[in-house]
Scaffold this motif. Structure first.
Motif, PDB file in Angstrom:
ATOM      1  N   GLY A 101       0.809  -1.225   0.000  1.00 53.25           N
ATOM      2  CA  GLY A 101       0.000   0.000   0.000  1.00 53.25           C
ATOM      3  C   GLY A 101       0.835   1.265   0.000  1.00 53.25           C
ATOM      4  N   GLY A 102       2.152   1.130  -0.068  1.00 53.86           N
ATOM      5  CA  GLY A 102       3.009   2.319  -0.146  1.00 53.86           C
ATOM      6  C   GLY A 102       3.076   3.064   1.173  1.00 53.86           C
ATOM      7  N   ALA A 103       4.021   3.988   1.237  1.00 56.07           N
ATOM      8  CA  ALA A 103       4.140   4.818   2.442  1.00 56.07           C
ATOM      9  C   ALA A 103       2.841   5.592   2.665  1.00 56.07           C
ATOM     10  N   SER A 104       2.146   5.932   1.570  1.00 57.75           N
ATOM     11  CA  SER A 104       0.914   6.723   1.694  1.00 57.75           C
ATOM     12  C   SER A 104      -0.147   6.016   2.535  1.00 57.75           C
ATOM     13  N   SER A 105      -0.157   4.696   2.541  1.00 57.57           N
ATOM     14  CA  SER A 105      -1.145   3.991   3.365  1.00 57.57           C
ATOM     15  C   SER A 105      -0.864   4.184   4.851  1.00 57.57           C
ATOM     16  N   GLN A 106       0.385   4.457   5.179  1.00 61.21           N
ATOM     17  CA  GLN A 106       0.704   4.708   6.588  1.00 61.21           C
ATOM     18  C   GLN A 106       0.139   6.035   7.069  1.00 61.21           C
ATOM     19  N   PHE A 107      -0.140   6.941   6.126  1.00 61.60           N
ATOM     20  CA  PHE A 107      -0.697   8.236   6.538  1.00 61.60           C
ATOM     21  C   PHE A 107      -2.023   8.028   7.287  1.00 61.60           C
ATOM     22  N   TYR A 108      -2.803   7.003   6.879  1.00 62.18           N
ATOM     23  CA  TYR A 108      -4.050   6.729   7.627  1.00 62.18           C
ATOM     24  C   TYR A 108      -3.897   5.571   8.605  1.00 62.18           C
ATOM     25  N   THR A 163       4.940  18.340   1.375  1.00 63.83           N
ATOM     26  CA  THR A 163       3.791  17.650   0.774  1.00 63.83           C
ATOM     27  C   THR A 163       3.395  16.380   1.517  1.00 63.83           C
ATOM     28  N   TRP A 164       4.398  15.573   1.893  1.00 68.81           N
ATOM     29  CA  TRP A 164       4.078  14.268   2.504  1.00 68.81           C
ATOM     30  C   TRP A 164       3.569  14.444   3.924  1.00 68.81           C
ATOM     31  N   ALA A 165       4.070  15.480   4.606  1.00 66.66           N
ATOM     32  CA  ALA A 165       3.553  15.784   5.941  1.00 66.66           C
ATOM     33  C   ALA A 165       2.111  16.281   5.822  1.00 66.66           C
ATOM     34  N   LEU A 223       6.589  13.516  12.530  1.00 67.42           N
ATOM     35  CA  LEU A 223       7.412  14.332  11.635  1.00 67.42           C
ATOM     36  C   LEU A 223       7.962  13.491  10.491  1.00 67.42           C
ATOM     37  N   VAL A 224       8.187  14.167   9.386  1.00 65.52           N
ATOM     38  CA  VAL A 224       8.790  13.527   8.206  1.00 65.52           C
ATOM     39  C   VAL A 224      10.286  13.832   8.292  1.00 65.52           C
ATOM     40  N   SER A 225      11.101  12.811   8.512  1.00 70.68           N
ATOM     41  CA  SER A 225      12.510  13.088   8.819  1.00 70.68           C
ATOM     42  C   SER A 225      13.247  13.743   7.651  1.00 70.68           C
ATOM     43  N   ASN A 226      12.865  13.389   6.427  1.00 66.32           N
ATOM     44  CA  ASN A 226      13.497  13.985   5.244  1.00 66.32           C
ATOM     45  C   ASN A 226      12.409  14.310   4.224  1.00 66.32           C
ATOM     46  N   ASN A 227      12.374  15.568   3.806  1.00 60.59           N
ATOM     47  CA  ASN A 227      11.331  16.015   2.883  1.00 60.59           C
ATOM     48  C   ASN A 227      11.876  15.936   1.465  1.00 60.59           C
ATOM     49  N   THR A 228      11.522  14.850   0.816  1.00 62.27           N
ATOM     50  CA  THR A 228      12.080  14.432  -0.467  1.00 62.27           C
ATOM     51  C   THR A 228      11.980  15.505  -1.553  1.00 62.27           C
ATOM     52  N   ILE A 229      10.860  16.215  -1.559  1.00 59.38           N
ATOM     53  CA  ILE A 229      10.607  17.169  -2.645  1.00 59.38           C
ATOM     54  C   ILE A 229      11.419  18.452  -2.459  1.00 59.38           C
ATOM     55  N   SER A 263       7.626   8.688  12.849  1.00 63.60           N
ATOM     56  CA  SER A 263       8.293   9.346  11.728  1.00 63.60           C
ATOM     57  C   SER A 263       8.170   8.593  10.416  1.00 63.60           C
ATOM     58  N   ASP A 264       7.911   9.382   9.374  1.00 66.11           N
ATOM     59  CA  ASP A 264       7.984   8.902   7.998  1.00 66.11           C
ATOM     60  C   ASP A 264       9.444   9.070   7.574  1.00 66.11           C
ATOM     61  N   MET A 265      10.146   7.949   7.465  1.00 65.51           N
ATOM     62  CA  MET A 265      11.565   7.995   7.066  1.00 65.51           C
ATOM     63  C   MET A 265      11.757   7.426   5.665  1.00 65.51           C
ATOM     64  N   SER A 266      10.733   7.581   4.833  1.00 63.41           N
ATOM     65  CA  SER A 266      10.792   6.972   3.499  1.00 63.41           C
ATOM     66  C   SER A 266      12.046   7.347   2.732  1.00 63.41           C
ATOM     67  N   SER A 267      12.487   8.598   2.866  1.00 56.32           N
ATOM     68  CA  SER A 267      13.607   8.991   2.008  1.00 56.32           C
ATOM     69  C   SER A 267      14.926   9.157   2.750  1.00 56.32           C
ATOM     70  N   ASP A 268      15.001   8.721   4.009  1.00 60.89           N
ATOM     71  CA  ASP A 268      16.357   8.718   4.611  1.00 60.89           C
ATOM     72  C   ASP A 268      16.627   7.569   5.565  1.00 60.89           C
ATOM     73  N   ALA A 278       9.942   1.472   0.435  1.00 61.84           N
ATOM     74  CA  ALA A 278      11.282   0.942   0.144  1.00 61.84           C
ATOM     75  C   ALA A 278      11.999   1.627  -1.006  1.00 61.84           C
ATOM     76  N   GLN A 279      11.263   2.332  -1.866  1.00 57.57           N
ATOM     77  CA  GLN A 279      11.799   2.634  -3.196  1.00 57.57           C
ATOM     78  C   GLN A 279      12.845   3.745  -3.284  1.00 57.57           C
ATOM     79  N   LYS A 280      13.442   4.112  -2.132  1.00 57.30           N
ATOM     80  CA  LYS A 280      14.522   5.107  -2.186  1.00 57.30           C
ATOM     81  C   LYS A 280      15.816   4.483  -1.653  1.00 57.30           C
ATOM     82  N   ASN A 281      15.818   4.207  -0.353  1.00 55.60           N
ATOM     83  CA  ASN A 281      17.055   3.675   0.230  1.00 55.60           C
ATOM     84  C   ASN A 281      17.059   2.176   0.446  1.00 55.60           C
TER      85      ASN A 281
HETATM   86  N1  PMP Z   1       6.746   9.953   2.259  1.00 52.82           N
HETATM   87  C1  PMP Z   1       7.835  10.463   1.671  1.00 52.82           C
HETATM   88  C2  PMP Z   1       8.852  11.184   2.503  1.00 52.82           C
HETATM   89  C3  PMP Z   1       8.004  10.305   0.286  1.00 52.82           C
HETATM   90  O1  PMP Z   1       9.084  10.813  -0.306  1.00 52.82           O
HETATM   91  C4  PMP Z   1       7.022   9.600  -0.459  1.00 52.82           C
HETATM   92  C5  PMP Z   1       7.146   9.345  -1.941  1.00 52.82           C
HETATM   93  N2  PMP Z   1       8.036  10.018  -2.659  1.00 52.82           N
HETATM   94  C6  PMP Z   1       5.894   9.121   0.203  1.00 52.82           C
HETATM   95  C7  PMP Z   1       5.803   9.296   1.564  1.00 52.82           C
HETATM   96  C8  PMP Z   1       4.809   8.391  -0.540  1.00 52.82           C
HETATM   97  O2  PMP Z   1       5.263   7.109  -0.825  1.00 52.82           O
HETATM   98  P1  PMP Z   1       4.415   6.055  -1.673  1.00 52.82           P
HETATM   99  O3  PMP Z   1       4.480   6.500  -3.080  1.00 52.82           O
HETATM  100  O4  PMP Z   1       5.149   4.763  -1.403  1.00 52.82           O
HETATM  101  O5  PMP Z   1       3.031   6.031  -1.130  1.00 52.82           O
END
Ligand code: PMP
Length: 361
Positions: free
Chosen positions: A75-82, A102-104, A148-154, A171-176, A194-197
């Protein structure tokens, strides 16, 4: 094989070549079992060894204490938002969020459906060019957690440290994740796509303190309840076998490289090369304030959008690909995750200098 480019994409992102080669071989015949990796049962002893091994390497590399569970979810990191607020809050419960990008913002919106959410800090008015110092926001006593989002990818901002106010962190640590040492015991929950680090898209890692599992409302749909997955060792349903396998191989690579400490040093070096170049000349303008700079995503602008398009195009022709900034802020972004080689950063810095000389503002 075609010569590999330097891949600056923000995710899916570059992976170690040895991992790709091993995955290519295992895809056809997994270690001589006469079946390809993605043909094997997820209940086979081979796959159980794969997922167990991925978990134990992650525990070792991040220093995850025994009272935490590691889950491999979809379900991607986005599913963790809910999932986070669904499981950890309720209509009468509160949480504090920091709006640093954006992700926060997306996670705040989702959480508002499941509890009382306070946004204690926002850098939105400054186009998310910074993260707060820890004395810039207040965390209410009744908050269950601080998110908190530890690293703001955008935007290319990153918390240089984590708050030590005693409040449980989520913490959302998707990108660090695994890019630097962290003290897991300060967090109730950490998640990362998983799709970054870590590997390919398709699996999201959740690290959750086990006492929180008792708070997950039993009324939740089984798939959305952390306890379901914790009780079944991420095998309640078919896990994303291939993605879990690649994560395991990436973790082996990281371990062989010397682990998180070595990666952290390498990441500091790579980021410093780019920020030194940005600081050398006003031609390149970094998006992030200095104290908030990310070591994973370096966002910068050139004197005009025309020059930016030319820069991105010429860089790509030289094998420096994926430098276009996110559509919400434009400009350029160099994502330099763990697997990104330092040689590619040197090549980009040299190109930045040549481009500036050839294209005066
Ligand atoms: N959190 C962060 C910090 C991201 O960079 C991203 C995607 N770039 C997401 C969440 C969303 O991840 P996903 O596409 O796996 O839902």
């Amino acid at each position: 094989m075609t010569e590999r480019v330097y891949n600056f994409n923000p995710g899916p992102a570059v992976l170690p070549l040895d991992v790709l080669r091993q995955a290519a071989a295992d895809l056809v015949d997994y270690q001589g079992v006469g079946m390809g990796l993605i043909e094997m049962s997820h209940r086979s002893k081979e796959f159980i060894a794969i997922i167990d091994n991925a978990e134990s390497l992650l525990r070792k590399l991040l220093g995850i204490p025994d009272n935490y569970k590691v889950l491999f979810l979809q379900g991607g990191a986005s599913s963790q938002f809910y999932m986070v607020p669904m499981n950890l809050l309720g209509p009468d419960k509160a949480a504090v969020y920091l709006n640093t990008g954006t992700w926060a913002k997306k996670s705040i919106k989702e959480a508002q459906a499941f509890g009382r959410i306070t946004v204690a800090y926002s850098s939105e008015e400054d186009n998310f060019n910074r993260v707060p110092a820890h004395d810039e926001y207040l965390v209410a006593d009744d908050a269950e957690y601080l998110y908190l989002v530890s690293n703001n990818t955008i935007y290319g901002t990153q918390f240089p440290s984590f708050p030590g106010n005693g409040k449980m962190l989520v913490s959302d640590m998707s990108s660090d994740i695994l890019s630097r040492k962290i003290d897991v015991s300060r967090f109730g929950l950490i998640f990362a796509g998983a799709q970054k680090n870590l590997g390919p898209a398709g699996v999201t890692i959740v690290i959750i303190r086990d006492d929180l599992l008792d708070k997950c409302p039993p009324s939740l749909p089984a798939m959305l309840n952390y306890k379901t997955h914790a009780d079944k060792g991420s095998m309640f349903n078919t896990p994303p076998c291939f993605a879990v396998y690649v994560v395991g191989e990436v973790l082996k690579w990281l371990d062989d490289m010397g682990g998180v400490e070595v990666m952290e040093k390498r990441n500091e070096e790579k980021a410093a090369l780019l920020y030194n170049e940005i600081d050398r000349t006003p031609y390149y303008r970094g998006h992030a304030e200095k104290l908030s700079r990310s070591r994973m995503n370096v966002s910068f602008k050139l004197p005009s959008t025309e020059l930016e398009s030319r820069f991105i195009g010429e860089a790509a022709a030289l094998g420096l690909q994926g430098l276009k900034g996110h559509r919400s802020i434009g400009g350029c972004r160099a994502s330099i995750y763990n697997a990104f080689p330092v040689e590619g950063v040197y090549k980009l810095v040299a190109f930045m200098q040549e481009f500036e000389a050839a294209n005066p503002a």
